[in-house]
Design a protein around this motif. Structure first.
Motif: not given
Length: 434
Positions: A243, A274, A293-294, A296-297, A300-301, A388
């Motif tokens: 990663k 990232s 984690a949400l 971070r996503k 990135n998204d 999300i």
């Protein structure tokens, strides 16, 4: 397309070079005057792909900045590694003029909407009292969005042995010498660096009285092996460990002297996937485990879909910090920034973040005149967060809060306070059914 880039300085044994005074130039414009931190890194810069950055390093002998290498920016986010052919041992004998005076080397911090001094101090490993002192603030509430604060960064500790204890050079009568031919743009310090000799050694071997050289001049130097600045082979990694992208390695073959500071070549380039910066990661680390984690996503998204880099400007706040924020514009100086007291905001339960976008110049713009542009960007990227499972403050009817995103827990404030109380007062230990 812009490239977000950093430079990491390593010595011949891949040890980070800490406390290296260096400058970054684009043409005739100085864009950074910095000192490397403990891991050998410079500052992050954002410039168009293809921009050539010239790196100058301060000489420990003359105190002047000397050109070392040129880097051509590539990729969206790239870390360049520049290696010195020398091994930097502890106890390097620096002259007084090479050691920064005072207790601190200073950097800066731009105050965000809703910031408070104690959080800024915590994030930057300093104290509120120190920030008040070096910024000449009247109190811990004497700050406003967009204000640039001086931030003290602990200076590098350098061992200063007595002048008499200079390390003896391995210079014996049996040591072999060789003859080299001076090229057009060679200088004595450059030849010394490339051959593993010192300027004094070359002067003594050749009876030189000054540093002036002429093309095709023959010089005698000690025949020594010099560590080649090439990257170490990387062991093959498992799929789940790939990663983090490896930064490219910069090579500079100065011995050919094609130009005084040749453009560095990148041996390999693997894009860094990232878009979660160190600042964002520090903020995410303070959030509830079920949110990290949400977020971070989300960051990135947003970058993947809209090429917008988000910066977290607010995250977890204690009840006391929330009360201090509530006091602004009421019982304390400043403007009103929130209607929520301690225990009345999802920030108090580590469930929410406030984010702002970096503009094309690579900076945050958080002043009033920038509101329209910021809101336009936040409305565009809000759908990513909502898709999300995040709740967006821009959808609220009473107080619209466009930078605000939080985890949907289905709990009201009274229930959140009770759950936190039941968890011993630690909001990170609460478990949500989401």
């Amino acid at each position: 397309m812009d490239c977000l880039a950093n430079i990491k300085f390593l010595d011949a044994l891949d040890q980070p070079i800490n406390g290296l005074f260096h400058q970054l130039w684009v043409g005739s414009i100085l864009i950074s005057d910095h000192v490397t931190i403990e891991n050998g890194e410079s500052v992050w810069i954002k410039r168009p792909v293809g921009t050539i950055i010239e790196v100058l390093v301060r000489s420990i002998t003359s105190g002047k900045y000397e050109p070392k290498v040129k880097l051509q920016l590539i990729g969206e986010k790239t870390t360049f590694i520049v290696r010195s052919p020398k091994v930097l041992l502890k106890g390097v004998n620096l002259s007084a003029k090479d050691v920064a005076t005072g207790t601190y080397v200073r950097s800066t911090y731009i105050v965000a909407e809703g910031d408070y001094l104690s959080r800024i101090a915590d994030d930057n490993h300093t104290t509120t009292a120190e920030l008040i002192r070096i910024n000449n603030l009247k109190s811990d509430t004497d700050i406003h969005p967009g204000q640039v604060l001086k931030i003290p960064v602990k200076k590098v500790e350098v061992s200063m042995p007595p002048p008499e204890s200079k390390p003896k050079l391995q210079q014996t009568r049996q040591e072999k010498t060789k003859i080299i031919v001076v090229q057009q743009k060679d200088s004595l310090p450059l030849i010394a660096k490339l051959t593993g000799n010192t300027v004094d050694e070359i002067n003594k071997l050749n009876g030189l009285s000054n540093d002036k050289l002429s093309q095709n001049q023959k010089l005698k130097v000690y025949d020594r092996k010099v560590a080649s600045p090439v990257s170490k082979p990387q062991p093959e990694k498992k799929k789940e460990e790939t990663k983090t992208a490896m930064p490219p390695t910069v090579k500079q073959d100065a011995s050919k002297n094609k130009e005084e500071t040749p453009i560095a070549k990148v041996e390999s380039q693997i894009p860094v996937s990232s878009k979660v910066s160190q600042r964002n990661e520090k903020a995410i680390g303070r959030l509830h485990p079920q949110v990290r984690a949400l977020i971070r996503k989300f960051i990135n998204d947003v970058y993947t879909k809209h090429q917008v880099q988000l910066v977290i400007v607010q995250d977890y706040r204690t009840y006391a910090q929330q009360d201090a924020l509530y006091a602004k514009g009421r019982t304390a100086s400043g403007n009103i920034v929130t209607n929520a007291k301690g225990g009345q905001s999802n920030h108090n339960f580590a469930l929410a973040v406030d984010v702002f976008p970096l503009w094309e110049d690579g900076k945050l713009h958080m002043d009033a005149k920038s509101d329209a542009t910021n809101i336009k960007i936040l409305k565009k990227i809000a759908l990513v967060g909502k898709s999300i499972g995040l709740e967006w403050g821009g959808d609220w009817k009473t107080i619209v809060d466009n930078p605000h995103f939080q985890l949907k827990t289905g709990k009201n404030m009274a229930q959140l306070r009770q759950l936190t109380k039941d968890a011993g007062g630690n909001p990170l230990k609460v478990k949500y059914d989401v």
